[in-house]
Enzyme design. Structure first.
Site, PDB file in Angstrom:
ATOM      1  N   GLY A 140       0.811  -1.213   0.000  1.00  0.00           N
ATOM      2  CA  GLY A 140       0.000   0.000   0.000  1.00  0.00           C
ATOM      3  C   GLY A 140       0.841   1.257   0.000  1.00  0.00           C
ATOM      4  CB  ALA A 141       2.069   3.572   1.611  1.00  0.00           C
ATOM      5  CG  MET A 142       8.720   2.029   2.174  1.00  0.00           C
ATOM      6  SD  MET A 142       8.629   0.969   3.629  1.00  0.00           S
ATOM      7  CE  MET A 142       9.955   1.668   4.610  1.00  0.00           C
TER       8      MET A 142
ATOM      9  CG  ASN B 204      10.788   5.205   1.760  1.00  0.00           C
ATOM     10  OD1 ASN B 204      11.294   4.143   2.042  1.00  0.00           O
ATOM     11  ND2 ASN B 204       9.950   5.351   0.726  1.00  0.00           N
TER      12      ASN B 204
ATOM     13  CD  GLU C  31       2.675   3.952   5.104  1.00  0.00           C
ATOM     14  OE1 GLU C  31       3.858   3.888   5.494  1.00  0.00           O
ATOM     15  OE2 GLU C  31       1.936   2.946   5.021  1.00  0.00           O
TER      16      GLU C  31
ATOM     17  CG  HIS D  83       5.181   3.653   9.807  1.00  0.00           C
ATOM     18  ND1 HIS D  83       5.553   2.759  10.787  1.00  0.00           N
ATOM     19  CD2 HIS D  83       4.406   2.954   8.935  1.00  0.00           C
ATOM     20  CE1 HIS D  83       5.010   1.577  10.520  1.00  0.00           C
ATOM     21  NE2 HIS D  83       4.316   1.670   9.419  1.00  0.00           N
TER      22      HIS D  83
END
Length: 935
Positions: A310-312, A314, A347, A350
């Site tokens: 879905g997403a990362m 970073n 995200e 995170h």
């Protein structure tokens, strides 16, 4: 594993590492690709040397699809050694040199390093001619090159088509969990945090993005440009990111001055505004909630055309699948808005949980993912209350329970060593169960104490790594001195006043309690038996499998909550033993445990407990809280699956549903009935299928008739509308089919220009796809549409065709990867397998094309797990079970093994047992509903 192509002479005069640094067992000494002993035998890197700073220069060529690069790693030698072990994968090293601080000071050339390769562990050893001195800093300079990867990991190429039909290429990174080593040689473990200074070379038609803001651009010979980025904060390698693309952006600034930008391909700029608005709101919320500033000056969110997950997250450069970031008001539904908001919230959380504070090792990835999933609930409730995410969060826990009830489940914190084992940790146990036990703990401690504890955790371990016990210690230490009770645990005064502690033991430790939830697998079943004013409680492992299983070693410290018919008070009790007895303060006609479904456990009411609840629901369901009604429905059908409750009792429980005033509760009840319908339809059990269809259309007719074909109403009502109308059309309800066909005809006649209400768009397309003309036109529109939300709906509609030749065409297009992107192939195959006309087709394709699938997707990848489970988990016959079992055994014989194999076999076996136990009951119950006296 890749075999590295080394251009370095292995000089025999270089001395080898001392024998005490090699494995003591000669048989376990690994051998490098050149035949020499490799000086390290473990998968995990030694801690003799640690990185402090990487200076990385990368030059991707988007024409030849490769890249050249160089790096200088500043290292600190902690113990004297003659070798440095780095991770590396699919990279060709050109040369490697060691510099001391003196070399740099006097501009000496440095020492060439001998490079040994051990691909089995994705490691290289850099051998120095002389021993490196402890407590000294050195600099390792490496020149290297590689191809841009074809898949979705490492430094890979992604493509998109412009409105004019031109295919353009971008280069993007995705390193979590173990793929930074495929982009540059590094210490690719989360504990080895360092600072990174990144430079990217590019053509003038492109832009470069990285974790930090750009500080300058230098023009080189030949028209190339070199972008220099600020040095990052201290972080793990898996969070490093850089992109070379030609995207456009929209930007805004948070109240604290952080610049937030949303990037997408040029034709999709109009779909970025919702993401910008929500990112600004959510980042402001997190800074305030954590009382810790976002530590970078900017945050970019980028919609990547080819992206597996879905997403990362970073740090400073979050990458997304387009469907997780872009929102088109003309084609994105309430469900799409919920998804985009949820992923952005995840995200951004995170940036603190995972980036600022990182787990020590991947066995505790839940500290990243469970917290980010939990923070979706907290942040969206605060910033977008109209989305009513509180109700959606119950589904997060229900998904976890479905997996956790299998014998093949695992503890939240679980050993993982190999890259494949690490990738398998990214599942519903880490994400969903992790979030649900945190929510349970928050409910137990109170929001105020829980928040204080996590702020303490984030501050104490900022730019560092943490483990389970560090979290529990922070939560324990969040109390003020006056709050402490014996045992070093606190409760808020407000809880004391509400009699929370009237039956609690004083000496309760968070670590002791929460270890029972993180270090053992499974979910507890709490059995309640009321006898007058006495409640007898019993806990056991809830297990959805056949056969005997040792239960004695399983027990939890369960923070129970319960309510009664006689008052609105919430009562609390910690169940710390297998059995316990409670005395009720007053007489009550019914009891409901797990108030608002905040606890991670299932409840079974023995004796007349379920009957009393059923009676109350039929008389006045509103006396029970909405989320309690959802929890009752969920638990009842879970208990049916293990034979603890009869199916007719659970079906009687939801007889009240046409009068239900809560859309989420109604949705939960319909979900189970729809599952039964599709199971019967796939098995071609025609009499039950037909009677269940009649029951649904007659009994829920008022609910169906109430739905409008619009986008009006609250989010929960809009989600219900999509569910109810989709079910009605799936059941071929004539009014539903007529309305959907009418809207599709208008849309067809307008050449796709008519705006259909977004919440019914998928339903309209699915009905339209039933004709050859409609299906062909939808496929054409799929290729032309720039709306990712619309493409998703069209692809689903195409997968519902009853014509196998059309389903075959979809699979072929998915494998080709041009019209239908490779990233969408797993979900496409899953959708086709759910279609009764496509279930065998999809499964046969997997068996016959396994080798080709492995070339497209890594064995342990998310996509491969979806392909395996999506094409098999719906099977429900012994012949199908045997067929799948034989296929998995053939893969194991080739050395291929995944946890999902056991999950699938267990799921199919449970489907078989469910039918054996409940088919006749369902058949009889439905016949009883059609008798005139009951209508």
């Amino acid at each position: 594993s890749a075999i590295l192509l080394l251009r370095i002479c292995i000089c025999s005069q270089l001395s080898m590492p001392s024998i005490n640094q090699l494995s003591k067992d000669a048989e376990t000494i690994p051998v490098a690709t050149n035949g020499e002993p490799f000086p390290w035998h473990k998968l995990r890197l030694p801690h003799l040397v640690i990185p402090l700073h990487y200076d990385l220069l990368v030059h991707p060529n988007l024409t030849s699809l490769d890249f050249t690069a160089s790096e200088k790693i500043e290292i600190l030698v902690r113990e004297a050694t003659q070798f440095i072990i780095l991770h590396i994968k699919d990279i060709e090293i050109i040369n490697a040199t060691l510099h001391s601080e003196e070399d740099l000071r006097y501009r000496k050339p440095g020492t060439k390093l001998n490079v040994l390769s051990y691909p089995a562990h994705q490691q290289i050893a850099l051998l120095a001619p002389d021993e490196l001195i402890a407590d000294m800093r050195y600099y390792v300079a490496i020149n290297f090159q590689a191809k841009l990867a074809d898949g979705f990991k490492g430094f890979y190429k992604s493509t998109y088509r412009t409105l004019g039909g031109e295919t353009r290429i971008i280069a993007v990174t995705d390193f979590e969990p173990t793929q930074a080593r495929a982009a540059f040689p590094c210490f690719d473990e989360p504990l080895f945090k360092a600072n990174f200074t990144i430079k990217i070379r590019r053509e003038s038609r492109h832009i470069a993005l990285s974790n930090m803001p750009k500080v300058q651009t230098i023009e080189l010979e030949g028209g190339l440009l070199e972008d220099h980025f600020e040095t990052t904060v201290k972080m793990s390698t898996y969070l490093v990111a850089y992109i070379v693309c030609d995207f456009n952006s929209v930007s805004g600034t948070t109240s604290s001055g952080v610049k937030v930008s949303i990037y997408a391909s040029p034709d999709k700029g109009s779909q970025t505004y919702y993401a910008l608005d929500s990112s600004l709101k959510l980042l402001d919320f997190y800074e305030n909630y954590f009382d810790i500033s976002y530590p970078l000056p900017k945050l970019d969110l980028v919609a990547i055309p080819d992206f597996e997950s879905g997403a990362m997250e970073n740090w400073g450069l979050i990458t997304y699948r387009e469907t997780s970031l872009l929102f088109d008001p003309k084609t994105s539904s309430a469900s799409d808005k919920m998804w985009v908001t949820k992923v952005i919230a995840h995200e951004l959380a995170h940036q603190w949980f995972g980036n600022l504070v990182t787990m020590e090792w991947w066995n505790d990835i839940w500290l990243n993912e469970g917290f980010a999933t939990y923070m979706e609930l907290i942040s969206i409730n605060a910033t977008y209350p109209e989305l009513q995410f509180d109700d959606y969060f119950l589904n997060v826990c229900f998904e976890a329970i479905a997996k956790d009830a299998l014998n093949s489940s695992r503890p939240i914190s679980n050993p993982a060593e190999t890259p494949t084992q690490i990738r398998e940790m990214f599942d519903v146990v880490s994400y969903n169960k992790g979030a649900c036990i945190l929510n349970m703990l928050k409910d137990f401690l109170t929001e105020e104490k829980f928040r204080e504890g996590i702020i303490h955790y984030l501050r104490k371990f900022s730019y560092r790594n943490a483990k389970n016990d560090d979290l529990w210690a922070s939560l324990s230490n969040s109390c003020s001195e006056g709050d402490f009770m014996s045992g070093g645990f606190c409760y808020s005064n407000s809880k004391m006043r509400s009699n929370t502690l009237s039956v609690l033991e004083k000496n309760v430790e968070i670590k002791e309690m929460m270890s029972t939830w993180t270090l053992q697998k499974g979910i507890p079943l709490v059995v309640v038996n009321q006898e007058g004013h006495s409640l007898r409680l019993h806990q056991e492992l809830f297990l959805n499998c056949s056969g005997n299983f040792p239960q004695t070693r399983y027990f939890w410290h369960i923070p129970l909550t319960y309510s009664m018919s006689s008052s609105n008070a919430i009562h609390r009790h910690i169940l710390k033993s297998k059995t316990d007895t409670l005395e009720l303060p007053e007489k009550t006609s019914w009891l409901k445990f797990n108030v608002d479904s905040n606890g991670y456990y299932i409840v079974h009411y023995e004796g007349l407990g379920w009957d009393h609840l059923i009676t109350q629901l039929n008389q006045n369901h509103t006396l029970l809280r909405p989320k309690d009604r959802i929890g009752l429905i969920h638990d009842a059908f879970q208990l049916v699956s293990v034979g603890r409750l009869t199916l007719d009792k659970a079906l009687d429980l939801i007889r009240y549903l046409p009068h239900e005033t809560s859309s989420p509760a109604l949705t939960e009840g319909l979900r189970h009935l729809e599952l039964f319908y599709h199971m019967m339809d796939r098995r071609n059990i025609s009499d039950v299928t037909e009677n269940l269809k009649r029951y649904l259309l007659r009994y829920f007719k008022p609910v169906i008739d109430k739905q409008s074909w619009s986008d009006e109403g609250l989010t929960c009502d809009r989600l219900l509308r999509s569910t109810v109308l989709k079910l009605a059309c799936d059941l071929n309800h004539p009014p539903c089919i007529r309305k959907a066909a009418e809207l599709f005809s208008w849309w067809l006649e307008s050449s796709g220009k008519l705006n259909i209400p977004t919440d019914v768009l998928k339903i309209v397309y699915s009905v339209g796809a039933r004709t050859t003309e409609g299906w062909d036109y939808l496929l054409e529109q799929y290729g032309l549409s720039t709306s990712v939300a619309e493409k998703n709906k069209i692809l689903y509609a195409l997968s519902t065709s009853k014509h196998q030749e059309k389903l075959v065409k979809l699979i072929e297009l998915g494998m080709e990867g041009k019209v239908i992107k490779t990233q969408d192939f797993a979900s496409l195959l899953h959708a086709i397998a759910r279609n009764p006309k496509g279930q065998q087709l999809a499964w046969n394709f997997v068996k016959e094309n396994w080798t080709q699938l492995l070339k497209k997707f890594d064995l342990g990848s998310f996509a491969m797990r979806v392909i395996i489970s999506g094409t098999t988990s719906h099977f429900s016959s012994k012949d199908e079970l045997q067929e799948v079992k034989l296929f998995f055994e053939s893969l194991k014989a080739q050395g291929l093994h995944l946890d999902v194999f056991q999950i699938v076999l267990e799921t199919i076996n449970n489907n078989i047992k469910w039918l054996e136990r409940n088919l006749n009951t369902l058949r009889t119950w439905l016949l009883r509903q059609h008798r005139p006296s009951t209508l």
